[in-house]
Design a protein around this motif. Structure first.
Motif, PDB file in Angstrom:
ATOM      1  N   LEU A  80       0.843  -1.206   0.000  1.00  0.00           N
ATOM      2  CA  LEU A  80       0.000   0.000   0.000  1.00  0.00           C
ATOM      3  C   LEU A  80       0.874   1.250   0.000  1.00  0.00           C
ATOM      4  O   LEU A  80       0.631   2.213  -0.726  1.00  0.00           O
ATOM      5  CB  LEU A  80      -0.899  -0.032   1.236  1.00  0.00           C
ATOM      6  CG  LEU A  80      -1.813   1.155   1.466  1.00  0.00           C
ATOM      7  CD1 LEU A  80      -2.795   1.274   0.323  1.00  0.00           C
ATOM      8  CD2 LEU A  80      -2.557   1.009   2.779  1.00  0.00           C
ATOM      9  N   ARG A 111      -8.847  -0.743 -12.170  1.00  0.00           N
ATOM     10  CA  ARG A 111      -9.859   0.303 -12.062  1.00  0.00           C
ATOM     11  C   ARG A 111      -9.198   1.659 -11.886  1.00  0.00           C
ATOM     12  O   ARG A 111      -9.710   2.682 -12.307  1.00  0.00           O
ATOM     13  CB  ARG A 111     -10.725  -0.036 -10.845  1.00  0.00           C
ATOM     14  CG  ARG A 111     -11.672   1.041 -10.402  1.00  0.00           C
ATOM     15  CD  ARG A 111     -12.625   0.481  -9.358  1.00  0.00           C
ATOM     16  NE  ARG A 111     -12.062   0.466  -8.028  1.00  0.00           N
ATOM     17  CZ  ARG A 111     -12.365   1.386  -7.098  1.00  0.00           C
ATOM     18  NH1 ARG A 111     -13.162   2.368  -7.384  1.00  0.00           N
ATOM     19  NH2 ARG A 111     -11.846   1.297  -5.886  1.00  0.00           N
ATOM     20  N   ARG A 112      -8.046   1.665 -11.202  1.00  0.00           N
ATOM     21  CA  ARG A 112      -7.395   2.939 -10.903  1.00  0.00           C
ATOM     22  C   ARG A 112      -6.379   3.337 -11.963  1.00  0.00           C
ATOM     23  O   ARG A 112      -5.674   4.322 -11.810  1.00  0.00           O
ATOM     24  CB  ARG A 112      -6.653   2.850  -9.571  1.00  0.00           C
ATOM     25  CG  ARG A 112      -7.462   2.200  -8.488  1.00  0.00           C
ATOM     26  CD  ARG A 112      -6.659   2.132  -7.221  1.00  0.00           C
ATOM     27  NE  ARG A 112      -7.325   1.291  -6.226  1.00  0.00           N
ATOM     28  CZ  ARG A 112      -6.985   1.254  -4.949  1.00  0.00           C
ATOM     29  NH1 ARG A 112      -5.981   1.970  -4.530  1.00  0.00           N
ATOM     30  NH2 ARG A 112      -7.623   0.478  -4.112  1.00  0.00           N
ATOM     31  N   ARG A 167      -7.385  19.841 -12.640  1.00  0.00           N
ATOM     32  CA  ARG A 167      -8.199  20.338 -11.542  1.00  0.00           C
ATOM     33  C   ARG A 167      -7.429  21.236 -10.606  1.00  0.00           C
ATOM     34  O   ARG A 167      -6.419  20.896 -10.096  1.00  0.00           O
ATOM     35  CB  ARG A 167      -8.769  19.168 -10.753  1.00  0.00           C
ATOM     36  CG  ARG A 167      -9.763  18.423 -11.616  1.00  0.00           C
ATOM     37  CD  ARG A 167     -10.435  17.336 -10.828  1.00  0.00           C
ATOM     38  NE  ARG A 167      -9.478  16.463 -10.200  1.00  0.00           N
ATOM     39  CZ  ARG A 167      -9.711  15.835  -9.068  1.00  0.00           C
ATOM     40  NH1 ARG A 167     -10.826  16.023  -8.458  1.00  0.00           N
ATOM     41  NH2 ARG A 167      -8.812  15.037  -8.553  1.00  0.00           N
ATOM     42  N   THR A 221      -7.869   4.683  -2.360  1.00  0.00           N
ATOM     43  CA  THR A 221      -9.250   4.805  -1.907  1.00  0.00           C
ATOM     44  C   THR A 221      -9.256   5.694  -0.661  1.00  0.00           C
ATOM     45  O   THR A 221      -8.209   5.987  -0.093  1.00  0.00           O
ATOM     46  CB  THR A 221      -9.846   3.443  -1.535  1.00  0.00           C
ATOM     47  OG1 THR A 221      -9.128   2.935  -0.418  1.00  0.00           O
ATOM     48  CG2 THR A 221      -9.752   2.467  -2.686  1.00  0.00           C
ATOM     49  N   GLU A 272      -7.667   3.923   2.290  1.00  0.00           N
ATOM     50  CA  GLU A 272      -6.206   3.856   2.171  1.00  0.00           C
ATOM     51  C   GLU A 272      -5.578   5.205   2.477  1.00  0.00           C
ATOM     52  O   GLU A 272      -4.553   5.297   3.139  1.00  0.00           O
ATOM     53  CB  GLU A 272      -5.809   3.394   0.761  1.00  0.00           C
ATOM     54  CG  GLU A 272      -6.130   1.947   0.474  1.00  0.00           C
ATOM     55  CD  GLU A 272      -5.970   1.590  -0.997  1.00  0.00           C
ATOM     56  OE1 GLU A 272      -6.185   0.433  -1.344  1.00  0.00           O
ATOM     57  OE2 GLU A 272      -5.641   2.493  -1.804  1.00  0.00           O
ATOM     58  N   ARG A 280      -8.072  -4.139   3.982  1.00  0.00           N
ATOM     59  CA  ARG A 280      -8.653  -2.989   3.290  1.00  0.00           C
ATOM     60  C   ARG A 280     -10.082  -2.762   3.742  1.00  0.00           C
ATOM     61  O   ARG A 280     -10.546  -1.643   3.845  1.00  0.00           O
ATOM     62  CB  ARG A 280      -8.598  -3.200   1.782  1.00  0.00           C
ATOM     63  CG  ARG A 280      -7.214  -2.945   1.223  1.00  0.00           C
ATOM     64  CD  ARG A 280      -7.221  -2.918  -0.290  1.00  0.00           C
ATOM     65  NE  ARG A 280      -6.029  -2.274  -0.801  1.00  0.00           N
ATOM     66  CZ  ARG A 280      -4.815  -2.792  -0.743  1.00  0.00           C
ATOM     67  NH1 ARG A 280      -4.622  -3.954  -0.141  1.00  0.00           N
ATOM     68  NH2 ARG A 280      -3.768  -2.150  -1.227  1.00  0.00           N
ATOM     69  N   MET A 315     -10.169  -0.852   6.951  1.00  0.00           N
ATOM     70  CA  MET A 315      -9.778   0.556   6.770  1.00  0.00           C
ATOM     71  C   MET A 315     -10.921   1.356   6.147  1.00  0.00           C
ATOM     72  O   MET A 315     -11.217   2.468   6.567  1.00  0.00           O
ATOM     73  CB  MET A 315      -8.523   0.657   5.907  1.00  0.00           C
ATOM     74  CG  MET A 315      -7.302   0.087   6.585  1.00  0.00           C
ATOM     75  SD  MET A 315      -5.744   0.624   5.861  1.00  0.00           S
ATOM     76  CE  MET A 315      -5.897   0.040   4.214  1.00  0.00           C
ATOM     77  N   GLY A 371     -15.123   2.372  -1.293  1.00  0.00           N
ATOM     78  CA  GLY A 371     -14.056   2.243  -2.272  1.00  0.00           C
ATOM     79  C   GLY A 371     -13.898   3.433  -3.197  1.00  0.00           C
ATOM     80  O   GLY A 371     -13.254   3.333  -4.230  1.00  0.00           O
ATOM     81  N   LEU A 388     -12.382   6.517  -4.930  1.00  0.00           N
ATOM     82  CA  LEU A 388     -10.990   6.929  -5.091  1.00  0.00           C
ATOM     83  C   LEU A 388     -10.862   8.416  -4.779  1.00  0.00           C
ATOM     84  O   LEU A 388     -11.763   9.209  -5.050  1.00  0.00           O
ATOM     85  CB  LEU A 388     -10.508   6.669  -6.519  1.00  0.00           C
ATOM     86  CG  LEU A 388     -10.525   5.211  -6.983  1.00  0.00           C
ATOM     87  CD1 LEU A 388      -9.924   5.100  -8.381  1.00  0.00           C
ATOM     88  CD2 LEU A 388      -9.761   4.318  -6.023  1.00  0.00           C
ATOM     89  N   VAL A 389      -9.696   8.787  -4.236  1.00  0.00           N
ATOM     90  CA  VAL A 389      -9.454  10.179  -3.865  1.00  0.00           C
ATOM     91  C   VAL A 389      -9.633  11.099  -5.063  1.00  0.00           C
ATOM     92  O   VAL A 389     -10.204  12.181  -4.966  1.00  0.00           O
ATOM     93  CB  VAL A 389      -8.035  10.327  -3.279  1.00  0.00           C
ATOM     94  CG1 VAL A 389      -7.634  11.790  -3.196  1.00  0.00           C
ATOM     95  CG2 VAL A 389      -7.969   9.681  -1.908  1.00  0.00           C
TER      96      VAL A 389
END
Lengths: 343, 508
Positions: free
Chosen positions: A214, A285-286, A343, B100, B103, B119, B122, B141, B143-144
């Motif tokens: 992480l 996904r990210r 942004r 996320t 996280e 996860r 968290m 979940g 995302l930032v």
């Protein structure tokens, strides 16, 4: 000073706009991901129908075995890209990984042929691989050289050392360990395939199951944020390069077992390694590199080469296709990132 | 001064720090009490951010002592400061975009077993905290990078709360928030204060300081010049402590004879935003333009910039009709523009001061196609001096300058073009008081030289102080034109909210 600034009632519409924007972005990412997966499926379907023997068990196991070396290397590359960030120009990349494997293979084969046992030879190969990784780390983290340039230089160092060691010849090798890797099998699955399975499992657990993984993503995704969270960015980045060197050493033992020798020209694998690590991001996904995504791309690239072979297409085409894939993935991900950078 | 006994959480005494020849801090003191909100104010360069960076362990002071929660901290590192319970909410949203929410909240302090993270735990715990402190619910979940600016700020504060912060330092936390979000942030900070947390609040917005803080420490020239109670000491007095000069001088007055109309706008219309907009700006005149968000005032300026294309109407500069379709054409037609987002459009952060200033006017320094470096340098040095841009030298990167000085570079860029019309969009947002005054002086000088200036601003005091005339836009139409004694912030506010219209008739 600004005692009577006009306050707006625009909060709601602002939020709505942002929500719409992020929904649009998520939709775009979904389209890219599904598109990529559909393209893979279409190619596979084509091979299933037109390439003779593509779906035979023998052929599929063969592909997995062939993919073991590429897979181990691609994991190293993926770790470096995760920790260094996936920015195409300034992010993490290890161009020396394939040449490092060649050097480790030469060390391993040479030591075996000189009569040192498996234990010492494997240890030496791993030490050399990690030392080359440490050299990358020193250049990137210590000296602050762009990874693209630093690892390109180290590539040449490693390749030169390999040539010096082997005099550009094939160094034959055999040992008990190599024997097991070549012909051993367990539950009907060959040792090489097991090597890929076990290595994949370890890498997936480390990168996706531990806090270390992480933090690695945090370091690559936003170094400032990682530093603010009290993480030592240089440590994590250095670690990825040393890990990449370790992967190169492990792959070198697999390649020596497959060829029963150390042979020049391992550097050619670089393009495939890079393609696999970058291609893996479209499965996420990210839009970040993941070990699972890398595994899928490794198998895809293996199947692609295999399908071309079965269709009697020249293997030279595979290189071209891989190059095109790299361009495509990099273009898509920079495009996706560019639209969110505003942004 | 309050007499109640206060428990001190952080006490910094006699902090000094030099960067080469620059004295950033000189015997500065800062005392943060538990269960109170301390405002920290000062112009850019006064030493606010330096002393905060010292506390954060990012900058090592040359001398001075720091006591945190009763412990004398000899060498601070970012990690050791956090361990002592001091947390920082940075101005930049320091969150990993691809993480996320869970996280991001627990990065560095992950929940799990041994080396393994959970996860799910968290995400759940982050969701609990967000709900408890902010009443905020996000899809699991998330995302930032998919959050709004305000939500990201909230996640950052949650991060600190998750780690049991006893001291919370917020650097300009409201800069990117709208009013409603500011209010809920203030509620949260008050609740944290009541729970005994020491809060430090750094802001340029004096009314926020007045509304929120129990005490204010004012910094000037690298030292603390005083700590006061903002409910007792009037804002004007605090501002004069910051700048060591009378606030009355903030809006320098001038007497300019107005010339012929330079910028003439008639019948300008943009579907859905505004219609039938007509006004003109004369040589030497500063005309203000204001309106609530969504009123169309901003869009009018964007049409003049060529960022948006009007559906109809005419814009003339010195009698010539313009086709304002792109920014390039607007510049070629002699309109100098200062867009609101200077980082995105106004200056190139990665280029030097010199390059930024001469970018728009390179042709003037080149005869043969080659840039004449010496005449360029001369012109640039002149502008740096004239605008008192605080930069080490002309080749310093703009990135290294403070916000106000970046804005001055953006203005200098247009000065070197010698335009006839200046259109400015919120030029003093996030700029400190001293730099504001310098920008106002500059506008006056430009007007004095016969330029026509249109200033879009939502700071009513600024408009009243600087402009000859203010146009108010309400729901896409000009709702009033104010000048002379009728031009006061009450009238402007009333007109822009539709409560009242027209003081001296709309100048069409």
């Amino acid at each position: 000073m600004s005692a009577t600034v006009l306050h707006t009632e625009a909060g709601v519409s602002d939020e709505k706009q942002a929500a719409a924007k992020s929904a649009g972005r998520r939709f775009g990412a979904l389209v890219v991901r599904l598109g990529a997966i559909a393209a893979f499926a279409a190619i596979m379907a084509y091979f299933v129908i037109f390439a003779p023997g593509f779906t035979s068990t023998f052929n599929l196991i063969n592909v997995v075995e062939q993919s073991a070396i590429l897979g181990v290397l691609a994991y190293g590359m993926t770790a470096v890209i995760i920790g260094g960030g996936s920015d195409v120009t300034e992010g993490g990349i290890d161009l020396s990984i394939a040449a490092n494997m060649g050097l480790c293979a030469a060390v391993y084969a040479t030591l075996l042929s000189m009569g040192y046992g498996d234990f010492l030879s494997v240890l030496a190969a791993i030490a050399v691989g990690m030392a080359v990784g440490a050299l990358n780390a020193l250049a990137v983290v210590g000296l602050g050289i762009l990874p693209l340039l630093a690892t390109l230089a180290v590539l040449n160092v490693a390749a030169g050392m390999e040539l010096t060691l082997t005099q550009n010849t094939v160094v034959g090798a055999s040992s008990p360990l190599l024997g097991v890797l070549v012909s051993g099998s367990f539950l009907g699955i060959s040792a090489l395939a097991w090597a890929l399975i076990v290595f994949s499992a370890i890498m997936i657990v480390i990168v996706h199951g531990t806090s270390f993984g992480l933090r690695l993503y945090a370091v690559g995704g936003h170094p400032e944020a990682a530093r603010a969270a009290g993480l030592s960015v240089p440590f994590y980045v250095s670690f990825t390069y040393v890990l990449s060197g370790f992967c190169a050493a492990v792959a070198s033992i697999l390649t020596v077992s497959r060829l029963s020798a150390s042979t020049p020209g391992s550097g050619e694998l670089l393009l495939s390694v890079l393609a696999a690590a970058l291609l893996g991001t479209v499965f996420s996904r990210r839009f970040v590199p993941t070990m699972g995504g890398t595994l899928l791309s490794v198998l895809f690239i293996g199947l692609l080469a295999n399908g071309f072979q079965l269709l009697n297409v020249s293997s030279y085409w595979v290189n071209g296709v891989q190059g095109a894939l790299i361009l495509l993935v990099v273009a898509i991900t920079s495009f996706a990132r560019g639209s969110e950078g505003s942004r | 001064m309050q007499t109640a006994k206060r428990e001190i959480a952080v006490s910094m005494t006699g902090i000094s720090k030099r960067f080469g020849p620059v004295r950033a801090l000189e015997d500065a003191n800062l005392e943060i009490a538990r269960g109170s909100i301390l405002g920290l104010v000062g112009q850019n360069g006064a030493g606010k951010s330096t002393i905060i960076k010292v506390l954060a362990g990012i900058i090592k002071p040359d001398s001075g002592s720091i006591v945190i929660n009763g412990e004398t901290a000899s060498t601070l590192t970012p990690a050791s400061v956090e361990k002592l319970g001091v947390h920082f909410i940075h101005q930049d949203r320091l969150l990993v975009p691809t993480a996320t929410v869970g996280e991001a909240v627990f990065l560095g302090h992950e929940i799990g077993l041994g080396p393994f993270v959970s996860r799910r735990a968290m995400e759940r715990k982050a969701a609990d905290l967000l709900k408890r402190f902010f009443g905020m619910e996000l899809p699991a979940g998330t995302l930032v990078k998919d959050l709004t600016t305000a939500q990201q700020k909230v996640v950052q504060i949650t991060r600190a709360l998750a780690q049991k912060a006893s001291v919370l330092v917020l650097d300009e936390p409201t800069a990117a928030l709208v009013k409603r979000e500011v209010d809920s942030l203030f509620d949260v900070l008050r609740r944290l204060r009541d729970d005994g947390i020491a809060v430090v609040f750094i802001s340029h917005y004096m009314q926020e300081i007045e509304k929120l803080c129990d005490r204010v420490t004012v910094m000037r020239n690298g030292t603390d010049v005083g700590t006061v109670d903002p409910r007792v000491t009037p804002i004007d007095e605090i501002i004069s402590m910051m700048i060591a000069r009378d606030v009355g001088e903030m809006f320098p007055k001038r007497a300019v004879e107005l010339g012929a109309p330079v910028l003439e706008v008639s019948n300008l219309r943009l579907g859905g935003s505004f219609e039938n907009i007509g006004f003109n700006v004369r040589a030497g005149e500063i005309v203000g333009l204001t309106g609530l968000l969504g009123s169309g005032a901003k869009e009018i300026v964007q049409c003049l910039f060529g960022l948006k294309t009007a559906d109809g109407g005419q814009v003339r500069v010195e009698g010539r009709e313009l086709s304002l379709s792109t920014p390039v054409k607007a510049v070629r037609d002699g309109i100098a523009m200062l867009p609101e987002d200077r980082r995105a459009h106004g200056v190139a952060l990665g280029l030097s001061v010199r390059e930024n200033i001469s970018l728009a006017s390179l042709r003037r320094y080149s005869r043969t196609g080659m840039v004449s470096r010496s005449s360029e340098n001369q012109a640039v040095d002149g502008l740096i001096k004239e605008l008192s841009i605080k930069t080490p030298h002309r080749d310093a990167l703009v990135r290294e300058l403070s916000g106000g000085n970046q804005q001055k570079v953006a203005i200098a860029k247009w000065l070197s073009c010698q335009s006839r019309v200046y259109v400015l969009d919120e030029p003093t947002v996030a700029v400190d008081v001293g730099a504001k005054v310098e920008i106002y002086n500059l506008l006056n000088r430009l007007a004095g030289e016969g330029a026509a200036i249109l200033l879009l601003s939502s700071d009513l005091l600024e408009l009243v102080g600087v402009c000859d005339r203010v146009l108010v836009v309400y729901r896409g139409r000009l709702a009033g034109s104010f000048s002379g004694p009728a031009m006061n912030s009450d009238a402007l506010l009333a007109a822009s909210s539709g409560a009242r219209s027209n003081a001296d008739g709309v100048a069409a």
